[in-house]
Design a protein around this motif. Structure first.
Motif, short mmCIF file in Angstrom:
data_model
loop_
_atom_site.label_atom_id
_atom_site.label_comp_id
_atom_site.label_asym_id
_atom_site.label_seq_id
_atom_site.Cartn_x
_atom_site.Cartn_y
_atom_site.Cartn_z
N VAL A 202 -10.65 2.33 -12.55
CA VAL A 202 -10.89 3.09 -11.32
C VAL A 202 -9.95 2.57 -10.24
N LEU A 203 -9.60 3.43 -9.31
CA LEU A 203 -8.79 3.02 -8.17
C LEU A 203 -9.68 2.33 -7.16
N PHE B 213 -4.53 -2.27 -7.19
CA PHE B 213 -5.15 -1.02 -6.74
C PHE B 213 -6.03 -0.39 -7.80
N PHE B 214 -6.29 -1.10 -8.88
CA PHE B 214 -7.23 -0.59 -9.88
C PHE B 214 -7.95 -1.74 -10.55
N GLN B 215 -9.11 -1.44 -11.11
CA GLN B 215 -9.90 -2.38 -11.88
C GLN B 215 -10.47 -1.67 -13.10
N SER B 216 -10.75 -2.44 -14.15
CA SER B 216 -11.44 -1.89 -15.32
C SER B 216 -12.93 -2.07 -15.12
N GLY C 61 -9.26 10.30 -10.08
CA GLY C 61 -9.09 8.88 -9.82
C GLY C 61 -7.95 8.30 -10.63
N TYR C 62 -8.20 7.17 -11.27
CA TYR C 62 -7.13 6.46 -11.96
C TYR C 62 -6.49 7.30 -13.07
N LYS C 63 -7.31 8.01 -13.86
CA LYS C 63 -6.77 8.79 -14.99
C LYS C 63 -5.80 9.85 -14.50
N LEU C 64 -6.13 10.50 -13.39
CA LEU C 64 -5.22 11.50 -12.82
C LEU C 64 -3.92 10.84 -12.38
N PHE D 139 0.83 -1.20 0.00
CA PHE D 139 0.00 0.00 0.00
C PHE D 139 0.86 1.25 0.00
N TYR D 140 1.87 1.30 0.87
CA TYR D 140 2.68 2.51 0.95
C TYR D 140 3.52 2.73 -0.31
N LEU D 141 3.91 1.66 -0.96
CA LEU D 141 4.62 1.80 -2.23
C LEU D 141 3.71 2.47 -3.26
N PHE D 142 2.44 2.03 -3.28
CA PHE D 142 1.51 2.63 -4.23
C PHE D 142 1.18 4.08 -3.87
N THR D 143 0.85 4.33 -2.61
CA THR D 143 0.42 5.68 -2.25
C THR D 143 1.58 6.67 -2.35
N TYR D 144 2.81 6.21 -2.07
CA TYR D 144 3.98 7.08 -2.28
C TYR D 144 4.12 7.43 -3.75
#
Length: 446
Positions: free
Chosen positions: A374-375, A364-367, A248-251, A201-206
């Protein structure tokens, strides 16, 4: 003075002619991914982190040697071989010793056990830790496990931790990471069961938060958490949910295209930072420049901008020249992005972002059909984040929980917040004083 040292670094390190500028972009600070060789093993990353956290290490101590030492120790105490056979089957044959106590993961921190990529990803977390140290893990073990740990401890050595190589790019995230890590460390069994999920999680959020912060460097202040909206993995997504669509994901994906260009340019700006000096974030460079009236910094940055444009053969006109360092730094960052919009470097950055999606953002995302990607957070991830947010409290208000999530880079719109309350109701860790968020309290699950 610190500002004098910094100005000297800028003046000394910046190449001012095209021939002195490296042809390849190199990245050694603030982010672990390179243009290739980014696969890593979580067990090795965790072992390296624990080496720093505990200031302990083991060297040239194989698992097989450890088994023999334990057999000898138990043989001296138990005297009957069948007892050892039972112990061996219980703890060693399937490597169940790694479930006894986190220290056992130090086996993975030995030289030769881990790859360069493991070390790079571990360094990200070590820099977030900012030198955090714990004495030991509180253990609740039986007499057999106590003996195994005793044998292991005899073969550990004190580890001298080198100073950090970079200042925190995201100080606010470092603060909550240390808080969460201390919470996990105080609960060794929970630490063992959740550490991979926690670090993932922290790897992704960082990654997400630094990508957003890189686009906001001109503020010249410490970054704060930027809105990035998730939904629970069972929720439906629709285009009417503007936060999910716009933040969300696009950003996240668009922002990731800034990581390699800007951080490699930041590397060039501090190429000769000195042996004992830390690399400085871009926002801090601008802040320091604004604090000084050194005119020669502007000239150095101007010369570098012209040299870089020539070396990279970029057909870009600079804005109306202003003899200010901040102006030329802005032009340099434009060049950093522009070089990846032409020629073969376009594909380099595309592959880099694709690797981020496949290695870091996976899970951390799905289509979601017409809504696109989306995240998302699944229930296990939400339970972990909830426990971290509640921390050592008995319970916290739901609205305070939402704020704690935001401090960790997780934002929910009103619809997702209602789904979150329903989820807490189902697992039974919510107390309702009324239906309003201010009167709903959430407890830990541990």
């Amino acid at each position: 003075m610190e500002i004098d040292r910094f100005i000297n670094v800028i003046n000394k390190s910046l190449p001012r002619v095209a021939n002195d500028i490296p042809e390849k972009n190199k990245l050694n600070s603030f982010f672990p991914m390179r243009t290739k060789g980014n696969e890593f093993e979580w067990d090795n990353v965790i072992g390296i982190i624990l080496r720093t956290l505990l200031r302990k290490k083991i060297e040239n101590y194989s698992y097989e040697r450890f088994i023999k030492d334990c057999q000898l120790s138990f043989g001296n105490k138990l005297g009957e071989e069948e007892f050892w056979n039972t112990i061996n089957e219980m703890y060693f044959e399937n490597k169940d010793i790694f479930n006894i106590s986190p220290e056992m993961l130090l086996f993975h921190s030995q030289k030769g056990e881990y790859a360069q990529s493991d070390d790079r990803f571990a360094s990200l977390f070590i820099n977030l830790m900012k030198g955090t140290k714990i004495q030991e893990f509180t253990r609740n073990v039986n007499f057999i496990e106590r003996e195994i740990i005793k044998v292991f401890t005899k073969n550990t050595k004190n580890y001298e931790f080198d100073s950090l190589t970079e200042d925190a790019y995201l100080p606010y995230l470092s603060f909550v990471f240390i808080k969460d890590l201390n919470f996990l460390s105080s609960r060794p069994n929970y630490f063992l069961s959740e550490i991979k999920k926690f670090l993932s999680f922290y790897l992704f959020t960082y990654t997400a938060q630094i990508s957003l912060a890189l686009g906001d460097w001109k503020v010249a202040e410490e970054p704060q958490s930027k809105p990035l909206y998730f939904i629970m993995d069972h929720e439906r997504a629709s285009n009417e949910r503007t936060h999910i669509r716009n933040h969300g994901y696009k950003l996240f994906q668009d922002s990731c295209y800034k990581i390699f260009p800007i951080l490699t340019m930041l590397e060039l700006l501090q190429a000769d930072n000195g042996k004992n000096s830390k690399k400085t974030p871009l926002w801090a460079i601008l802040r320091k420049i604004k604090e000084t009236e050194y005119n020669d910094v502007s000239e150095h940055l101007k010369d570098f901008a012209h040299a870089f444009r020539t070396q990279r053969e970029l057909n870009i006109e600079f804005n109306q020249p202003i003899n200010q360092a901040t102006h030329w730094l802005e032009e340099i960052i434009k060049l950093a992005m522009a070089q990846f919009q032409v020629g073969h470097r376009v594909n380099i950055n595309k592959r880099y972002v694709k690797d981020i999606e496949q290695i870091i953002a996976k899970g951390f995302f799905q289509s979601r059909g017409r809504s696109g990607r989306v995240l998302i957070l699944n229930q296990d991830q939400i339970v972990l984040l909830t426990n971290l947010a509640v921390n050592n409290n008995e319970r916290i208000r739901f609205q305070d929980l939402i704020i704690s999530f935001q401090q960790r880079g997780v934002y929910f719109d009103k619809q997702s917040q209602q789904e979150l309350i329903k989820f807490y109701d189902r697992i039974g860790n919510v107390e309702r004083m009324s239906d309003s968020g201010d009167a709903i309290y959430v407890r830990k699950t541990i």
